[in-house]
Every structure is written in C-alpha cells, then in structure tokens.
Design a protein around this motif. Structure first.
Motif, PDB file in Angstrom:
ATOM      1  N   LYS A 104      79.724  57.458  12.707  1.00 39.77           N
ATOM      2  CA  LYS A 104      80.927  58.026  12.856  1.00 39.77           C
ATOM      3  C   LYS A 104      81.444  57.247  14.086  1.00 39.77           C
ATOM      4  CE  LYS A 104      84.528  60.912  12.244  1.00 39.77           C
ATOM      5  NZ  LYS A 104      85.578  60.276  13.009  1.00 39.77           N
ATOM      6  N   LEU A 105      81.928  56.402  14.094  1.00 39.90           N
ATOM      7  CA  LEU A 105      83.049  55.760  14.701  1.00 39.90           C
ATOM      8  C   LEU A 105      84.643  56.500  15.105  1.00 39.90           C
ATOM      9  CD1 LEU A 105      82.580  51.990  13.631  1.00 39.90           C
ATOM     10  CD2 LEU A 105      81.352  53.197  14.817  1.00 39.90           C
ATOM     11  N   PRO A 106      84.613  56.131  16.756  1.00 34.54           N
ATOM     12  CA  PRO A 106      85.870  57.247  16.953  1.00 34.54           C
ATOM     13  C   PRO A 106      87.330  56.513  15.743  1.00 34.54           C
ATOM     14  CG  PRO A 106      84.847  56.428  19.131  1.00 34.54           C
ATOM     15  CD  PRO A 106      83.934  55.468  17.318  1.00 34.54           C
ATOM     16  N   GLY A 107      88.302  57.256  15.353  1.00 28.80           N
ATOM     17  CA  GLY A 107      89.381  57.286  14.223  1.00 28.80           C
ATOM     18  C   GLY A 107      88.673  57.172  13.098  1.00 28.80           C
ATOM     19  N   ALA A 108      87.393  57.215  13.167  1.00 35.38           N
ATOM     20  CA  ALA A 108      87.517  56.175  11.830  1.00 35.38           C
ATOM     21  C   ALA A 108      86.746  57.447  10.493  1.00 35.38           C
ATOM     22  CB  ALA A 108      86.524  55.511  11.598  1.00 35.38           C
ATOM     23  N   ALA A 109      86.658  57.264   9.487  1.00 32.35           N
ATOM     24  CA  ALA A 109      85.892  58.470   8.548  1.00 32.35           C
ATOM     25  C   ALA A 109      84.600  58.201   8.541  1.00 32.35           C
ATOM     26  CB  ALA A 109      86.157  58.415   7.252  1.00 32.35           C
ATOM     27  N   PRO A 110      83.574  59.128   8.656  1.00 35.28           N
ATOM     28  CA  PRO A 110      82.192  58.981   8.406  1.00 35.28           C
ATOM     29  C   PRO A 110      81.785  58.494   7.508  1.00 35.28           C
ATOM     30  CG  PRO A 110      82.573  61.456   8.557  1.00 35.28           C
ATOM     31  CD  PRO A 110      83.860  61.265   8.410  1.00 35.28           C
ATOM     32  N   LEU A 111      81.006  57.832   7.972  1.00 37.22           N
ATOM     33  CA  LEU A 111      80.476  56.337   6.398  1.00 37.22           C
ATOM     34  C   LEU A 111      78.873  57.062   6.479  1.00 37.22           C
ATOM     35  CD1 LEU A 111      80.920  53.817   4.688  1.00 37.22           C
ATOM     36  CD2 LEU A 111      80.151  52.786   7.236  1.00 37.22           C
ATOM     37  N   THR A 112      78.390  57.002   5.482  1.00 35.50           N
ATOM     38  CA  THR A 112      77.021  57.310   4.963  1.00 35.50           C
ATOM     39  C   THR A 112      76.279  55.768   4.147  1.00 35.50           C
ATOM     40  OG1 THR A 112      77.348  59.789   4.495  1.00 35.50           O
ATOM     41  CG2 THR A 112      75.204  58.607   3.494  1.00 35.50           C
ATOM     42  N   ILE A 113      75.272  55.150   5.566  1.00 37.76           N
ATOM     43  CA  ILE A 113      74.516  54.431   4.945  1.00 37.76           C
ATOM     44  C   ILE A 113      73.499  54.836   4.272  1.00 37.76           C
ATOM     45  CG2 ILE A 113      73.900  52.084   5.937  1.00 37.76           C
ATOM     46  CD1 ILE A 113      76.043  52.819   8.372  1.00 37.76           C
ATOM     47  N   GLU A 114      73.351  53.964   3.130  1.00 37.56           N
ATOM     48  CA  GLU A 114      71.574  54.035   2.845  1.00 37.56           C
ATOM     49  C   GLU A 114      70.782  52.394   2.171  1.00 37.56           C
ATOM     50  OE1 GLU A 114      69.049  55.627  -0.954  1.00 37.56           O
ATOM     51  OE2 GLU A 114      70.981  56.581  -0.665  1.00 37.56           O
ATOM     52  N   SER A 115      70.129  52.258   2.635  1.00 38.23           N
ATOM     53  CA  SER A 115      68.919  51.061   3.255  1.00 38.23           C
ATOM     54  C   SER A 115      68.525  50.982   1.488  1.00 38.23           C
ATOM     55  CB  SER A 115      68.103  50.994   4.252  1.00 38.23           C
ATOM     56  OG  SER A 115      67.301  49.958   3.996  1.00 38.23           O
ATOM     57  N   VAL A 116      68.847  49.998   1.282  1.00 35.73           N
ATOM     58  CA  VAL A 116      68.021  50.514  -1.016  1.00 35.73           C
ATOM     59  C   VAL A 116      66.965  49.512  -1.335  1.00 35.73           C
ATOM     60  CG1 VAL A 116      68.987  49.331  -2.878  1.00 35.73           C
ATOM     61  CG2 VAL A 116      70.264  51.227  -1.902  1.00 35.73           C
ATOM     62  N   HIS A 117      66.142  49.971  -1.071  1.00 40.14           N
ATOM     63  CA  HIS A 117      65.397  48.782  -2.244  1.00 40.14           C
ATOM     64  C   HIS A 117      64.386  49.560  -3.771  1.00 40.14           C
ATOM     65  CE1 HIS A 117      61.069  47.036  -1.938  1.00 40.14           C
ATOM     66  NE2 HIS A 117      61.475  46.596  -2.332  1.00 40.14           N
TER      67      HIS A 117
END
Length: 311
Positions: free
Chosen positions: A180-193
């Motif tokens: 969660k960056l200030p002023g931004a919508a939350p971003l879900t990140i996944e490390s794919v293998h």
C-alpha cells in the motif's frame, strides 16, 4: 509432392497455434513460434519461385497467420498515466540458488526496485542474498517458509500485508502479499513459478499449474502476477489467464519478443524464449520494461515500472 512437404510444417504449426491444440511435445515446440514465423517466409519464396500456386497459397496463409500472432508483440500500445504513484518491480528465477546474489542486489539497488519476486529459492541463496546486502534495500520478505523454497518468494521495500502462500493445482506454492503506497489503491502481488514441461510426462502438471494461477479481478482487488510461468503467450493456457483481464507488460510495451530463458546445462544451444512475465491489472499503467542478464541463472531478470491507480 516435395512442395507440399515443405509447406506442411508451417501450416500445421499455424493450425496448432491458432487452435490452442498443443499437447505432448507440441508444448515445447510452440514456445518457438516467433522463430517459426520468421522461417515460414522460406516455403512461400520457394513455392512462388517454382510457380506452385496452390502450395504458395497455403504457405502464404501460414505466414500471415503466424505473423499475425507474433508481430503485435513488437508494437507498443499507448500507456496512459493513471496519476498514481510509481512502483518498480523485478522478477528473477535464480536457478536453484545458483545465480549471482551480489549481481541481483546490484540490479535492485541500481534500478531502485521496490518489490522483487524470486523463484527457485533455497536457504543457501537466502543467506548469500542477506550477506550481499538485500536486507538494507528490501527489508520486508516472504521467503523463510520452506514451503516456498524452489517456488516463489517476495522481497519488498514497503511493508507486506495480507501475506500468505498460494498452492496451485500442480502443487507448487507461491508467496503473495499486498503493498500500500500513499495515495494508491492496495496492490496484491504474487511470485509465480508454474510447473515446467520438462518432459512429456510433465505436461499435465504444466496445464494444472497455469490453470491454477489467480485470475485477474478487474472489478475487485488490484492484482499483479510476476515470475516464471514456464509458458509463452503462444501457449493457450497462458492466453486463457490473460483473458481473465491481465495485460502482459512486455507485450504492451512492444518488448514481447525479448527472450527470458534459454537452457545452459545442455550440450545443445537453443534460442531464448519469453517464459518469464509480469502480468498487470488493466488499472495499472506500464511506463518501462527491461530484461537483464543474471549470471549463474538460465533466466534473465525481468523489470517493469508501473503506476498504481489512485485510492
């Protein structure tokens, strides 16, 4: 008869690619579709020179079909800035810990990476990475769970919340977390293998792994998948994942033909193919993309600079 034998491979390749009919060893071959597209001009030239018009027509159709699916990857689409803060992400398959940890730290430092996805981790590399100084740059991590070793872990400059491990249908486990960056919508990140089709017997696992990836959620949480998908955009299961709503950062920036993997432990030398990807939610804007060599690994590191949607 000879002309048809020359024309048939290109026509069959185009049919398999357009129909999504890859099975067994065709999965491996289809990764090299961009090279097949380039070579498919040769049967057309030959049949035209011999005035074999029917064979030339089939060769022309095969060339048009293959060019039609490959050429758009070289054309950048307009990237509108959504006005949100920037996030710089990097993904790297470190080949079971054999990659140069110091070089990966240098890439993170030099390019001011905010979030790093790493595949094929092991405890030895984690220790080397710490010794090389990754903790000072990306202090937040999801790597210490042995369940994600050899699969996908995350390092981040900003805190990771909502963390967990996603187990796909092939049995692979992948770390995910939300930034969660200030002023931004939350971003879900996944490390794919995803499961690799190393042999014909691995192809069912390969299909299951790609089917088990998290679909895009265009009307829900903003999501980013990055890592080693062991598939190119010529493979139907990856195209099906993209069809849920993701954009491929490489394709969108006109870099879709940049190879990210080639075998280094075999007696033969195969050309590189693009099996490492950064798949972005359509609400994200892609402002930069790059592929950098990673000594010791058979994969290159893949980078993108994104802007996030405002909250």
């Amino acid at each position: 008869m000879g002309c048809w034998l020359v024309v048939a491979p290109g026509a069959a390749w185009a049919a398999v690619r357009l129909g999504g009919w890859e099975r067994g060893p065709l999965v491996h071959l289809l990764a090299y579709t961009p090279y097949a597209a380039g070579l498919s001009v040769l049967p057309l030239i030959g049949t035209l020179a011999l005035r074999r018009w029917k064979a030339a027509a089939v060769a022309a159709l095969a060339l048009a079909a293959l060019t039609g699916v490959v050429l758009p990857r070289t054309i950048a689409s307009a990237a509108a800035d959504n006005g949100g803060p920037r996030l710089r992400v990097l993904t790297a398959n470190i080949k079971h810990g054999e990659a140069d940890a110091a070089e990966l730290v240098r890439l993170v430092r030099e390019h001011r990476v905010d979030v790093l996805a790493v595949q094929e981790l092991n405890s030895g590399f984690i220790a080397e990475f710490d010794e090389a100084g990754i903790g000072a740059l990306l202090p937040h991590r999801i790597v210490d769970d042995p369940a994600i070793h050899v699969n996908g872990g995350l390092y981040s400059r900003v805190p990771l919340t909502g963390t967990g491990v996603h187990k796909d249908d092939s049995g692979f486990t992948q770390a995910y977390g939300t930034v969660k960056l200030p002023g931004a919508a939350p971003l879900t990140i996944e490390s794919v293998h995803s499961c690799a089709p190393l042999s014909v017997s691995d192809v069912p696992c390969w299909f299951a792994g790609l089917r088990g990836q998290q679909p895009a959620t265009p009307d829900g949480p903003v999501r980013l998948l990055m890592g080693d998908f062991n598939a190119t955009v010529d493979h139907a299961p990856l195209r099906a994942l993209l069809a849920t709503g993701y954009d491929d950062a490489a394709v969108g920036t006109g870099n879709g033909l940049k190879g990210t993997w080639r075998p280094i432990d075999h007696s033969f030398s195969a050309p590189p193919v693009a099996i490492d990807h950064i798949l972005v939610d359509p609400r994200l804007s892609v402002h930069g993309f790059a592929v950098w060599p990673l000594p010791g690994s058979d994969h290159s590191a893949v980078f993108a600079e994104l802007s996030l949607p405002v909250s």
